[in-house]
Design a protein around this motif. Structure first.
Motif, PDB file in Angstrom:
ATOM      1  N   UNK A   1     -10.733   6.432  -7.514  1.00 39.23           N
ATOM      2  CA  UNK A   1     -11.155   5.071  -7.218  1.00 39.23           C
ATOM      3  C   UNK A   1     -10.673   4.084  -8.281  1.00 39.23           C
ATOM      4  N   UNK A   2     -10.790   4.452  -9.543  1.00 42.34           N
ATOM      5  CA  UNK A   2     -10.356   3.554 -10.624  1.00 42.34           C
ATOM      6  C   UNK A   2      -8.842   3.339 -10.565  1.00 42.34           C
ATOM      7  N   UNK A   3      -8.083   4.409 -10.399  1.00 42.14           N
ATOM      8  CA  UNK A   3      -6.634   4.276 -10.310  1.00 42.14           C
ATOM      9  C   UNK A   3      -6.215   3.499  -9.071  1.00 42.14           C
TER      10      UNK A   3
ATOM     11  N   UNK B   1      -7.972   1.183  -7.358  1.00 45.20           N
ATOM     12  CA  UNK B   1      -8.304  -0.234  -7.502  1.00 45.20           C
ATOM     13  C   UNK B   1      -7.368  -0.901  -8.506  1.00 45.20           C
ATOM     14  N   UNK B   2      -7.068  -0.212  -9.605  1.00 46.97           N
ATOM     15  CA  UNK B   2      -6.141  -0.761 -10.595  1.00 46.97           C
ATOM     16  C   UNK B   2      -4.762  -0.992  -9.986  1.00 46.97           C
ATOM     17  N   UNK B   3      -4.277  -0.018  -9.257  1.00 47.66           N
ATOM     18  CA  UNK B   3      -2.967  -0.134  -8.630  1.00 47.66           C
ATOM     19  C   UNK B   3      -2.943  -1.263  -7.603  1.00 47.66           C
ATOM     20  N   UNK B   4      -3.968  -1.341  -6.791  1.00 40.21           N
ATOM     21  CA  UNK B   4      -4.035  -2.359  -5.747  1.00 40.21           C
ATOM     22  C   UNK B   4      -4.101  -3.766  -6.343  1.00 40.21           C
ATOM     23  N   UNK B   5      -4.965  -3.960  -7.316  1.00 40.69           N
ATOM     24  CA  UNK B   5      -5.144  -5.291  -7.916  1.00 40.69           C
ATOM     25  C   UNK B   5      -3.888  -5.725  -8.666  1.00 40.69           C
ATOM     26  N   UNK B   6      -3.298  -4.824  -9.460  1.00 41.83           N
ATOM     27  CA  UNK B   6      -2.105  -5.216 -10.209  1.00 41.83           C
ATOM     28  C   UNK B   6      -0.916  -5.464  -9.294  1.00 41.83           C
ATOM     29  N   UNK B   7      -0.856  -4.793  -8.154  1.00 43.89           N
ATOM     30  CA  UNK B   7       0.237  -5.041  -7.214  1.00 43.89           C
ATOM     31  C   UNK B   7       0.087  -6.405  -6.546  1.00 43.89           C
ATOM     32  N   UNK B   8      -1.141  -6.854  -6.341  1.00 44.08           N
ATOM     33  CA  UNK B   8      -1.363  -8.139  -5.696  1.00 44.08           C
ATOM     34  C   UNK B   8      -1.269  -9.309  -6.666  1.00 44.08           C
ATOM     35  N   UNK B   9      -1.610  -9.087  -7.933  1.00 41.17           N
ATOM     36  CA  UNK B   9      -1.684 -10.186  -8.900  1.00 41.17           C
ATOM     37  C   UNK B   9      -0.299 -10.691  -9.288  1.00 41.17           C
ATOM     38  N   UNK B  10       0.594  -9.783  -9.665  1.00 42.07           N
ATOM     39  CA  UNK B  10       1.887 -10.212 -10.195  1.00 42.07           C
ATOM     40  C   UNK B  10       2.942  -9.152  -9.900  1.00 42.07           C
TER      41      UNK B  10
ATOM     42  N   UNK C   1       2.845   0.877  -9.693  1.00 41.72           N
ATOM     43  CA  UNK C   1       3.477   2.048  -9.068  1.00 41.72           C
ATOM     44  C   UNK C   1       3.039   3.347  -9.735  1.00 41.72           C
ATOM     45  N   UNK C   2       2.932   3.370 -11.050  1.00 42.88           N
ATOM     46  CA  UNK C   2       2.523   4.615 -11.725  1.00 42.88           C
ATOM     47  C   UNK C   2       1.052   4.935 -11.481  1.00 42.88           C
ATOM     48  N   UNK C   3       0.171   3.929 -11.568  1.00 34.33           N
ATOM     49  CA  UNK C   3      -1.242   4.211 -11.287  1.00 34.33           C
ATOM     50  C   UNK C   3      -1.438   4.594  -9.824  1.00 34.33           C
ATOM     51  N   UNK C   4      -0.650   3.997  -8.938  1.00 34.99           N
ATOM     52  CA  UNK C   4      -0.731   4.383  -7.530  1.00 34.99           C
ATOM     53  C   UNK C   4      -0.288   5.812  -7.296  1.00 34.99           C
TER      54      UNK C   4
END
Length: 105
Positions: free
Chosen positions: A32-34, A36-45, A53-56
């Motif tokens: 869940x943490x990875x 959410x981190x991957x999803x949010x960072x992909x949408x932000x910038x 990509x790595x956290x995903x």
């Protein structure tokens, strides 16, 4: 209706069978943490494509293993949410530059 009078003795938050599942709960939390981190960072910038990509990718791997060893429906439900977020973040990160985009020429 005797079952309505019994107290809930299930134990853990994610253990619906009354037994502790520390490995499965850890995999669920990490996925869940990875995700959410991957999803949010992909949408932000778009410049955060390495992180997303790595956290995903790691989220997809931990979620797949978590699905393999999961024992309850609650664990599987949370893992599917994390896998979905990790998958979207991974593919957006790959579209924005990939795992090594800009590092290897």
């Amino acid at each position: 209706m005797a079952q309505a009078l019994r107290p809930n003795t299930a134990g853990g938050l994610f253990a619906t069978d009354g037994k502790p599942h520390p490995l499965q709960d850890t995999l669920l939390a990490v996925t869940l943490v990875l995700g959410v981190t991957s999803f949010i960072t992909a949408l932000v910038d778009e410049d955060l494509h390495l992180l997303s990509s790595w956290t995903g990718l790691v989220g997809l791997l931990t979620g797949a293993y978590g699905q393999w060893v999961s024992e309850t429906t609650r664990e599987r439900f949370g893992l599917i949410l994390g896998l979905g977020a990790a998958g979207v973040g991974f593919f957006l990160g790959m579209a924005h530059g990939g795992l090594f985009g800009g590092l290897i020429d």
